[in-house]
Write an enzyme that holds these catalytic residues in place. Structure first.
Site, mmCIF file in Angstrom:
data_model
loop_
_atom_site.group_PDB
_atom_site.id
_atom_site.type_symbol
_atom_site.label_atom_id
_atom_site.label_comp_id
_atom_site.label_asym_id
_atom_site.label_seq_id
_atom_site.Cartn_x
_atom_site.Cartn_y
_atom_site.Cartn_z
ATOM 1 N N ASP A 15 0.873 -1.173 0.000
ATOM 2 C CA ASP A 15 0.000 0.000 0.000
ATOM 3 C C ASP A 15 0.913 1.226 0.000
ATOM 4 O O ASP A 15 1.679 1.416 0.940
ATOM 5 C CB ASP A 15 -0.829 -0.064 1.297
ATOM 6 C CG ASP A 15 -2.020 0.880 1.325
ATOM 7 O OD1 ASP A 15 -1.947 1.946 0.689
ATOM 8 O OD2 ASP A 15 -3.004 0.550 2.004
ATOM 9 N N ASP B 91 -2.740 4.796 -2.664
ATOM 10 C CA ASP B 91 -3.602 5.552 -1.762
ATOM 11 C C ASP B 91 -4.002 6.916 -2.343
ATOM 12 O O ASP B 91 -3.170 7.605 -2.948
ATOM 13 C CB ASP B 91 -2.815 5.782 -0.458
ATOM 14 C CG ASP B 91 -3.647 6.402 0.639
ATOM 15 O OD1 ASP B 91 -4.598 5.766 1.082
ATOM 16 O OD2 ASP B 91 -3.323 7.543 1.047
ATOM 17 N N GLU C 266 -6.951 3.813 -5.271
ATOM 18 C CA GLU C 266 -8.045 4.278 -4.421
ATOM 19 C C GLU C 266 -8.534 5.598 -5.021
ATOM 20 O O GLU C 266 -7.861 6.615 -4.929
ATOM 21 C CB GLU C 266 -7.562 4.494 -2.979
ATOM 22 C CG GLU C 266 -8.716 4.820 -2.052
ATOM 23 C CD GLU C 266 -8.303 5.509 -0.750
ATOM 24 O OE1 GLU C 266 -8.996 5.330 0.247
ATOM 25 O OE2 GLU C 266 -7.308 6.261 -0.747
ATOM 26 N N HIS D 63 -10.202 -1.114 6.052
ATOM 27 C CA HIS D 63 -9.759 -0.493 7.308
ATOM 28 C C HIS D 63 -10.370 0.898 7.519
ATOM 29 O O HIS D 63 -10.202 1.472 8.595
ATOM 30 C CB HIS D 63 -8.228 -0.382 7.305
ATOM 31 C CG HIS D 63 -7.734 0.513 6.209
ATOM 32 N ND1 HIS D 63 -7.885 0.201 4.872
ATOM 33 C CD2 HIS D 63 -7.140 1.719 6.243
ATOM 34 C CE1 HIS D 63 -7.397 1.190 4.144
ATOM 35 N NE2 HIS D 63 -6.935 2.124 4.941
ATOM 36 N N ASP D 64 -11.030 1.452 6.517
ATOM 37 C CA ASP D 64 -11.666 2.768 6.641
ATOM 38 C C ASP D 64 -13.184 2.671 6.781
ATOM 39 O O ASP D 64 -13.846 3.681 7.017
ATOM 40 C CB ASP D 64 -11.398 3.618 5.393
ATOM 41 C CG ASP D 64 -9.940 4.001 5.237
ATOM 42 O OD1 ASP D 64 -9.244 4.146 6.258
ATOM 43 O OD2 ASP D 64 -9.493 4.169 4.079
#
Ligand code: GLC
Ligand code: CA
Length: 553
Positions: free
Chosen positions: A100, A201, A252, A316-317
């Site tokens: 990531d 990201d 993302e 995770h968000d």
């Protein structure tokens, strides 16, 4: 038109939020050796790729998304040798590793930023986004994701720097070529080490708005995204980095509509392989079947013959899917299996977020002090600052707090849920005594067992990867029924996202013949007959029932 075959399209990705996965050295924080220790478990799911959240050196203001050294491993995570071992052992098990990378911003402790903020004349001044203030205030009224302003005054040089996220996460200036080349070099460094994929990201934010002027409604932060120049950067990144490796990229992409999204993954444009869009996660706080089906139809149409999508409902968000979009009490197992069936049979690459495969649920802590999520805490402080009632603000922020998904992985019913020997950095979900891997392993009908079946199916049935997709359930508010079809193989997926039974009526023969003969491929209820043959063309589905059938003539 059928998509061109490629290994990455056949991926099933398992996301490891390592700090909440397994702690091996008793400091209460998960680590890379913990991931290595659990590789056999991950392999046993049948997944093909691991996505590891950021582990580079970081002051950890935003759990690793504030990098202060791109070339080292954060001490909490382990050492570089651990990373190398993780790559080697992942590969030894026939799986791939996705890293990531955070390239929209760095930490304010990164040497680049320290140098950039040292003087207006610093050679790295232009590596970040600096602007003069206006009328004694910030340059514009733009917000950041985590703060009321995306501008922070640097007392030393008297200018403001831009931060789309926390104050400690200054945005890099992608208009600066020297900086971009340094980022590409860093990406090549990790790919040369054997990384097989990159999750990139906050990509939609790389290019900044062309003029620094106020917007009408600063709360709608779309203006931070999809600005001119973005696709040039991605094509350059592809040219400088991606095309030299046999790899997978997933971006993302905030605020991607189907039309915008297609631009990133169109195979003729040489940008990314696939993307995450947030039309579900950001815009559907609760389950809305009609809206969800519309989103899927629109994306399928936009990507048809052009590029490949991704499917996920949590990470995770975003709050755990069984809590947010299923029923985490009475129908926890049924609804967890239903959502899984959907994600693994819709077109696109399926992603599993650690713990999803045992139906882990969201959490409600008692006090704000128990939460760690910077997004939630900042929002809480901001709202209280406006004079709002603290208890009401707290309650309103709980359901979507990012900590819902960040509680430690529940391995067993023992001390600290088998996460490690010390108290974890974030409180466990108290239901670990009931919901854990060990329990799931002992139950042949567990959510875990179902995930294994579903993933194995994908390996053996290309129709799940490459099949055409047709929704045949219209705007039914409970039922989602669709057909996947590939070279004569036809599958029908039937999902009842309701707490009551609902009947689906097939409007016309699916396979051209008058009698419909269906063979059950997989279902989430034990007592389901293995064939179906009914002249009325009516099928009753029980609460949260999911069935996959193959059409047999
Ligand atoms: C992405 C990450 C999130 C992080 C943000 C800033 O959205 O998934 O966790 O806070 O970017 O880097
Ligand atoms: Ca540790």
């Amino acid at each position: 038109m059928q998509a061109k075959p490629a290994w990455w399209k056949e991926s099933v990705v398992y996301q490891v939020y390592w700090r909440s996965f397994r702690d091996t050295n008793g400091d209460g924080i998960g680590d890379l050796p913990g991931v290595i220790e659990k590789l056999d478990y991950i392999k046993s799911l049948g997944v093909t790729m691991l996505w590891i959240n950021p582990f580079n050196e970081s002051p950890d203001k935003d759990n690793g998304y504030d990098v202060s050294d791109y070339y080292t491993v954060m001490k909490k995570a382990g050492r570089m040798e651990d990373f190398d071992q993780l790559v080697a052992e992942t590969h030894a098990r026939g799986m791939k590793l996705m890293m990531d990378v955070v390239v929209n911003h760095t930490s304010d402790r990164h040497p680049w930023f320290i140098e950039s903020s040292s003087s207006i004349n610093s050679p790295k001044r232009d590596w970040y986004v600096w602007q003069d203030g206006v009328h004694g205030g910030p340059p514009t009224n733009w917000r950041s994701y985590f703060n009321p302003s995306c501008w922070e005054l640097d007392e030393n040089t008297g200018q403001y720097y831009m931060h789309s996220f926390a104050i400690e996460q200054p945005d890099l200036n992608w208009a600066n070529k020297e900086m971009r080349m340094e980022i590409y070099k860093m990406l090549r460094y990790w790919l040369d080490k054997g990384v097989d994929g990159l999750r990139l990201d906050a990509l939609a934010l790389l290019a900044k708005p062309q003029s620094y002027t106020d917007v009408e409604d600063p709360r709608d932060i779309r203006y931070l995204t999809h600005n001119p120049g973005l696709h040039d950067y991605l094509q350059e990144m592809n040219h400088e980095v991606f095309r030299h490796y046999d790899m997978m990229t997933v971006g993302e992409i905030a605020f991607a509509t189907p039309e915008l999204g297609a631009l990133f993954v169109d195979e003729d444009r040489s940008e990314l392989n696939t993307l995450f869009h947030f039309e579900v996660a950001d815009e559907m706080p609760e389950w809305d079947m009609v809206r969800y089906k519309q989103i899927q139809r629109q994306w399928a149409e936009a990507l048809e013959g052009r590029g490949f999508g991704s499917q996920f409902l949590n990470n995770h968000d975003h709050t755990r899917q069984v809590t947010r979009y299923g029923n985490d009490t009475e129908y926890r197992e049924e609804s967890a299996k239903l959502l899984a069936t959907m994600i693994h049979t819709l077109p696109g690459i399926p992603y599993i977020y650690q713990g999803e495969e045992i139906g882990m649920t969201g959490v409600r802590y008692e006090t704000i002090g128990e939460y760690k999520d910077i997004a939630m805490i900042n929002k809480y402080v901001e709202e209280i600052g406006k004079g709002k009632d603290p208890a009401a603000v707290f309650q309103s922020l709980q359901p979507l707090s990012r900590d819902n998904s960040r509680t430690p992985m529940q391995w067993n019913a023992g001390r600290y849920a088998g996460f490690g020997s010390a108290e974890p950095w974030i409180k466990l979900n108290p239901n670990y005594e009931r919901i854990n891997v060990e329990q799931a392993e002992s139950d042949p009908n567990s959510v875990l067992a179902f995930y294994r079946e579903l993933i194995a199916l994908r390996k053996n049935n290309p129709v799940m990867v490459y099949g055409d997709f047709t929704d045949i359930s219209g705007d039914d508010p409970h039922l989602y029924v669709y057909v996947r079809e590939l070279e004569g193989t036809e599958w029908i997926v039937l999902l009842n996202h309701g707490e009551e039974a609902h009947i689906f009526t097939f409007s016309e023969p699916i396979c051209g013949s008058e009698t419909m003969n269906l063979k059950l491929v997989l279902g989430n209820y034990e007592s389901t007959s293995s064939t179906w043959n009914d002249e009325d063309r009516k099928m009753e589905l029980r609460p949260y029932e999911a069935r996959i059938y193959e059409v047999v003539s």
